[in-house]
Scaffold this motif. Structure first.
Motif, short mmCIF file in Angstrom:
data_model
loop_
_atom_site.label_atom_id
_atom_site.label_comp_id
_atom_site.label_asym_id
_atom_site.label_seq_id
_atom_site.Cartn_x
_atom_site.Cartn_y
_atom_site.Cartn_z
N ASP A 112 54.02 51.59 38.42
CA ASP A 112 54.40 50.26 38.37
C ASP A 112 54.61 48.60 38.91
OD1 ASP A 112 56.85 49.80 39.24
OD2 ASP A 112 57.83 49.76 36.59
N ALA A 113 54.51 49.94 40.58
CA ALA A 113 54.16 48.88 41.92
C ALA A 113 53.05 48.52 41.96
CB ALA A 113 54.54 49.47 43.20
N ALA A 114 51.68 49.48 41.65
CA ALA A 114 50.77 49.65 42.05
C ALA A 114 50.21 48.49 41.03
CB ALA A 114 50.10 51.22 41.71
N SER A 115 50.57 48.56 39.90
CA SER A 115 50.40 47.47 38.98
C SER A 115 50.91 46.30 39.36
CB SER A 115 50.70 47.71 37.69
OG SER A 115 50.91 48.93 37.04
N ALA A 116 52.01 45.79 40.30
CA ALA A 116 52.06 44.84 41.02
C ALA A 116 51.10 44.08 42.03
CB ALA A 116 53.57 44.99 41.33
N ALA A 117 51.03 45.14 42.81
CA ALA A 117 50.39 44.90 43.50
C ALA A 117 48.99 44.78 43.18
CB ALA A 117 49.79 46.22 44.68
N LEU A 118 48.32 45.24 41.99
CA LEU A 118 47.47 44.66 41.76
C LEU A 118 47.11 42.95 41.26
CD1 LEU A 118 44.16 45.99 41.32
CD2 LEU A 118 45.53 46.44 39.06
N ILE A 119 48.69 42.78 40.20
CA ILE A 119 48.84 41.42 40.10
C ILE A 119 48.45 40.51 41.44
CG2 ILE A 119 50.46 40.05 39.13
CD1 ILE A 119 50.62 42.58 37.08
N TYR A 120 48.91 40.78 42.30
CA TYR A 120 49.24 39.90 44.33
C TYR A 120 47.86 39.97 44.48
CZ TYR A 120 51.22 38.16 47.86
OH TYR A 120 51.43 37.28 48.42
N ALA A 121 47.50 40.71 44.98
CA ALA A 121 46.26 40.60 45.96
C ALA A 121 45.58 39.41 46.58
CB ALA A 121 45.32 41.90 46.18
N HIS A 122 45.24 39.54 45.16
CA HIS A 122 43.75 38.08 45.23
C HIS A 122 44.60 36.84 45.07
CE1 HIS A 122 44.89 37.45 40.69
NE2 HIS A 122 44.83 36.72 41.17
N LYS A 123 45.68 36.63 45.41
CA LYS A 123 46.51 35.84 45.42
C LYS A 123 46.48 35.30 47.35
CE LYS A 123 48.82 35.44 41.27
NZ LYS A 123 50.05 35.75 40.42
N ASP A 124 46.24 36.09 47.66
CA ASP A 124 46.84 36.09 49.13
C ASP A 124 45.14 36.46 50.39
OD1 ASP A 124 47.75 36.00 52.13
OD2 ASP A 124 50.08 37.27 50.88
N ALA A 125 44.84 35.80 51.46
CA ALA A 125 44.13 36.18 52.46
C ALA A 125 43.53 37.63 52.91
CB ALA A 125 43.12 35.18 52.38
N ARG A 126 45.91 37.53 53.43
CA ARG A 126 46.22 38.49 54.67
C ARG A 126 45.68 39.95 53.54
NH1 ARG A 126 52.00 35.53 55.36
NH2 ARG A 126 51.45 36.14 52.71
N VAL A 127 46.06 39.96 52.72
CA VAL A 127 45.96 41.37 52.28
C VAL A 127 44.65 42.01 51.89
CG1 VAL A 127 45.60 43.08 49.70
CG2 VAL A 127 47.44 41.11 50.44
N SER A 128 43.87 42.42 52.88
CA SER A 128 42.40 43.47 52.49
C SER A 128 42.42 44.43 52.05
CB SER A 128 42.12 43.78 54.62
OG SER A 128 43.41 44.82 54.97
N GLN A 198 49.04 43.43 32.03
CA GLN A 198 47.64 44.58 31.69
C GLN A 198 46.54 43.58 31.90
OE1 GLN A 198 49.95 44.93 29.38
NE2 GLN A 198 49.68 46.35 28.43
N VAL A 199 46.25 42.48 30.97
CA VAL A 199 45.34 40.81 31.45
C VAL A 199 45.64 41.15 33.07
CG1 VAL A 199 44.80 39.15 30.61
CG2 VAL A 199 45.11 41.03 28.94
N ARG A 200 46.43 41.36 33.52
CA ARG A 200 46.37 40.19 34.99
C ARG A 200 46.31 40.98 36.05
NH1 ARG A 200 52.79 38.56 34.55
NH2 ARG A 200 51.86 37.62 36.67
N MET A 201 46.49 42.21 35.19
CA MET A 201 46.12 43.16 36.85
C MET A 201 44.68 43.16 36.16
SD MET A 201 48.31 46.82 35.46
CE MET A 201 47.54 47.76 36.56
N LEU A 202 43.89 43.47 34.98
CA LEU A 202 42.42 43.35 35.41
C LEU A 202 41.74 41.72 36.31
CD1 LEU A 202 39.66 44.13 34.22
CD2 LEU A 202 40.55 43.13 32.18
N ASN A 203 42.53 41.14 35.40
CA ASN A 203 41.47 39.92 36.42
C ASN A 203 42.23 40.14 37.80
OD1 ASN A 203 41.42 38.77 33.93
ND2 ASN A 203 43.14 37.70 33.40
N GLY A 204 43.19 40.62 38.97
CA GLY A 204 42.98 40.35 39.67
C GLY A 204 42.64 41.50 40.76
#
Length: 276
Positions: A112-128, A198-204
């Protein structure tokens, strides 16, 4: 290698974090943030996170591992994994403040930490980049298909099962009812909830324009359920583009608990971060 303990502040609550500074002779500008999966804390199962952090630091990659709110030594009530965006941002802010030479960060998460990362990543330009290990993508329909395909089919092909059946050690009525339930679940319809994780992961995934590395265990039902959903759903096909590296460790369990598989994960992670 230098290891530094720091505290973060999120909503007036203190979070505990450890920074492993990359070996100075090899330091690169991309760091790694290890997000814990529950129920876990910053050391990880069988010391996986601390061993990974020290390996990467020795290879010149700075790493932070931290306890989000309610986990390990951090304050507050335990947060659900899909509600830790503030915690993740605070951790990245602190990492960049403490290590000014860092320019980018790769998020690393298991289950679920992978799921959390996928939800967050697109919100932060520092995440490559993202390293996602056995992401948690629960679905009643997908779980039913996974259980029928990988669990019950394997039982039918097992000599041990037939021995138990012949010797009367299998409750046929209970097993038949269970199988019927899973088969019914295979053909059921699931409604799309736009607020679901699940949808937030996909959107991410669809909004993220960085690189992805997906590591899947061959003996893990969570990984198989993720495969089941993403391989049969066109919306998830971004995972099968050239910028997404998929690594399958056929004999690995959910947490890559053996020394062999931990080393493989370390090598895959290191090469991926260097490419980001």
């Amino acid at each position: 290698m230098k290891e530094l303990a720091i505290t973060l502040n999120v909503c007036d609550q203190q979070l505990m974090a450890i920074i492993h500074q990359g070996r100075s002779s090899k330091t690169i500008a991309t760091a790694v943030l290890i997000i814990v999966g529950g129920p876990q804390y910053r050391v990880g199962s069988h010391r996986q996170f601390i061993q990974l952090a020290r390996y990467l630091a020795n290879e010149g990659i700075t790493v932070m591992r931290f306890d989000y709110r309610g986990m390990g030594d951090s304050e507050a009530e335990k947060q659900h994994f899909d509600a830790i965006c503030e915690d993740t941002k605070a951790a990245i802010d602190a990492l960049f403040q403490q290590q000014p030479k860092i320019q980018k960060v790769v998020l690393w998460g298991l289950c679920d930490a992978a799921s959390a990362a996928l939800i967050y990543a697109h919100k932060d330009a520092r995440v490559s980049g993202l390293v996602l290990l056995n992401p948690w993508l629960e679905s009643e329909q997908a779980m039913a298909k996974t259980m029928v395909k990988y669990y019950y089919l394997q039982r039918l092909l097992s000599k041990r099962f037939w021995h138990k059946l012949i010797t009367g050690k299998v409750n046929l009525a209970e097993s038949s009812s269970e199988i019927k339930g899973f088969v019914k679940g295979c053909v059921g319809n699931e409604q799309r909830d736009e607020s679901s994780y699940q949808v937030r992961m996909l959107n991410g995934l669809q909004a993220f324009d960085g690189k992805l590395c997906l590591i899947l265990s061959g003996t893990d039902l969570t990984a198989r359920e993720f495969d089941q959903q993403t391989n049969t759903n066109q919306a998830w096909q971004k995972l099968h583009q050239p910028y997404c590296e998929i690594r399958r460790l056929a004999a690995a369990d959910h947490t890559f608990s053996s020394a062999k598989f931990k080393r493989e994960v370390e090598l895959i992670t290191c090469k991926f971060v260097e490419s980001c």
